[in-house]
Design a protein around this motif. Structure first.
Motif, mmCIF file in Angstrom:
data_model
loop_
_atom_site.group_PDB
_atom_site.id
_atom_site.type_symbol
_atom_site.label_atom_id
_atom_site.label_comp_id
_atom_site.label_asym_id
_atom_site.label_seq_id
_atom_site.Cartn_x
_atom_site.Cartn_y
_atom_site.Cartn_z
ATOM 1 N N ASN A 112 0.803 -1.219 0.000
ATOM 2 C CA ASN A 112 0.000 0.000 0.000
ATOM 3 C C ASN A 112 0.838 1.271 0.000
ATOM 4 O O ASN A 112 0.432 2.287 -0.572
ATOM 5 N N ASP A 113 2.021 1.227 0.594
ATOM 6 C CA ASP A 113 2.927 2.370 0.458
ATOM 7 C C ASP A 113 3.394 2.506 -0.990
ATOM 8 O O ASP A 113 3.536 3.623 -1.503
ATOM 9 N N SER A 114 3.656 1.369 -1.651
ATOM 10 C CA SER A 114 4.055 1.408 -3.059
ATOM 11 C C SER A 114 2.933 1.969 -3.917
ATOM 12 O O SER A 114 3.179 2.764 -4.837
ATOM 13 N N GLY A 120 1.275 9.227 -6.448
ATOM 14 C CA GLY A 120 1.704 10.579 -6.130
ATOM 15 C C GLY A 120 1.020 11.167 -4.915
ATOM 16 O O GLY A 120 0.803 12.387 -4.855
ATOM 17 N N LEU A 121 0.698 10.325 -3.932
ATOM 18 C CA LEU A 121 0.058 10.832 -2.717
ATOM 19 C C LEU A 121 1.107 11.365 -1.742
ATOM 20 O O LEU A 121 2.099 10.698 -1.448
ATOM 21 N N ARG A 122 0.882 12.555 -1.235
ATOM 22 C CA ARG A 122 1.774 13.172 -0.264
ATOM 23 C C ARG A 122 1.382 12.773 1.150
ATOM 24 O O ARG A 122 0.203 12.612 1.462
ATOM 25 N N GLY A 131 -4.203 -0.308 4.825
ATOM 26 C CA GLY A 131 -4.311 0.724 3.801
ATOM 27 C C GLY A 131 -3.508 1.969 4.135
ATOM 28 O O GLY A 131 -2.850 2.065 5.178
ATOM 29 N N ARG A 132 -3.540 2.928 3.211
ATOM 30 C CA ARG A 132 -2.871 4.206 3.415
ATOM 31 C C ARG A 132 -3.816 5.318 2.947
ATOM 32 O O ARG A 132 -4.676 5.103 2.076
ATOM 33 N N THR A 218 -3.185 -3.057 -8.713
ATOM 34 C CA THR A 218 -3.011 -2.335 -7.454
ATOM 35 C C THR A 218 -2.010 -3.017 -6.522
ATOM 36 O O THR A 218 -1.607 -2.426 -5.518
ATOM 37 N N GLU A 219 -1.602 -4.255 -6.850
ATOM 38 C CA GLU A 219 -0.649 -4.954 -5.992
ATOM 39 C C GLU A 219 0.701 -5.210 -6.651
ATOM 40 O O GLU A 219 1.729 -5.297 -5.970
ATOM 41 N N ALA A 220 0.725 -5.326 -7.974
ATOM 42 C CA ALA A 220 1.995 -5.582 -8.661
ATOM 43 C C ALA A 220 2.986 -4.432 -8.491
ATOM 44 O O ALA A 220 4.181 -4.603 -8.738
ATOM 45 N N VAL A 221 2.513 -3.278 -8.043
ATOM 46 C CA VAL A 221 3.403 -2.135 -7.807
ATOM 47 C C VAL A 221 4.460 -2.434 -6.747
ATOM 48 O O VAL A 221 5.487 -1.747 -6.671
ATOM 49 N N VAL A 222 4.249 -3.474 -5.931
ATOM 50 C CA VAL A 222 5.197 -3.784 -4.861
ATOM 51 C C VAL A 222 6.354 -4.651 -5.337
ATOM 52 O O VAL A 222 7.360 -4.790 -4.618
ATOM 53 N N LEU A 223 6.274 -5.224 -6.528
ATOM 54 C CA LEU A 223 7.296 -6.180 -6.951
ATOM 55 C C LEU A 223 8.717 -5.602 -6.952
ATOM 56 O O LEU A 223 9.653 -6.280 -6.507
#
Length: 251
Positions: A112-114, A120-122, A131-132, A218-223
């Motif tokens: 979720n951080d990834s 682009g969330l600050r 979640g974040r 939404t999850e592959a961003v962590v790879l």
């Protein structure tokens, strides 16, 4: 070079099992050669047939994934069964399978951080245990935010609602049950990978946007982060990232 057990110990240190949900069944699932040294690892979201084939082609002895191969114990191992065929393929190729599931959702720098980062969330902070929630650099219309999602996630997206988007809660994968929690956290938009009719209805009643891409996107961003964690633990280890084709992201 590490054995599978040493690789698992590294993953446990990076992503503590104490963060896992009680129902989760991640960790080591298949280990056909416990004593062998691991020289190459494939990182993927799931242990799929193509992922196993890729690992075999690249000479990897282990696949590390986000999703567990086994969510419950199999009653049999059959080549004509989806899970059984993959277990047998791993064993034949001498490839181990390890996963870090809900702990990787919750941990700092995890899924979720990834996801918050690529969007682009600050100043993203924890929202629920996993979640974040953060703020866009500039507000967007719902239509512009949908286009932004598609651009950074590389998958189709839809936004239910028409509020300007600025304060966004993200829950990777299946976050459809947390619409009210996002409202109470102060979000104007909840972004997740799956939604059903009830979640869309709830979002409309609460006056919040529900932004939906795909579970995979939404999850592959962590790879990349998962791969870097392994490289940091074992600098000589060769780590390859396997990404699925359009069957998970759509066309």
């Amino acid at each position: 070079m590490p054995t599978v057990s040493e690789l698992c110990a590294c993953l446990d240190a990076l992503f503590p099992p104490s963060l896992s949900e009680p129902w989760d069944h991640d960790g080591l699932a298949v280990d056909p050669c416990p004593a062998q040294e691991i020289t190459a690892v494939v990182v993927a979201l799931d242990v799929t047939g193509p992922a196993v084939a890729f690992a075999a082609q690249t000479g990897a002895q282990c696949i590390v994934t986000h999703h567990p191969l086994l969510f419950e114990p199999p009653e049999s191992l059959r080549a004509d069964d989806s899970v059984g065929s993959r277990i047998l393929a791993l064993v034949r190729a001498g490839i181990a399978a390890v996963s870090c599931h809900t702990r990787l959702d919750s941990v700092s720098g995890g899924v979720n951080d990834s996801l918050a980062s690529v969007l682009g969330l600050r100043d993203a902070v924890p929202f629920l245990p996993f979640g974040r929630i953060g703020t866009l650099y500039a507000p967007m219309t719902a239509k512009a935010f949908r286009a932004h999602m598609e651009d950074v996630l590389g998958a189709p997206a839809v936004v239910y609602g028409s509020r300007p988007v600025e304060r966004v809660a993200v829950i990777s994968g299946s976050g459809k049950d947390y619409v009210r929690d996002a409202v109470l956290a102060g979000a104007d938009t909840l972004l997740t990978g799956e939604a059903n009719h009830s979640a869309i209805l709830d979002a409309g009643e609460y006056g919040i946007n529900l932004a939906v891409s795909t579970h995979y996107a939404t999850e592959a961003v962590v790879l990349p982060a998962l791969a870097e964690g392994l490289r940091g633990g074992f600098p000589a280890l060769r780590v390859e990232i396997f990404r699925e084709d359009d069957r998970f992201c759509g066309v």
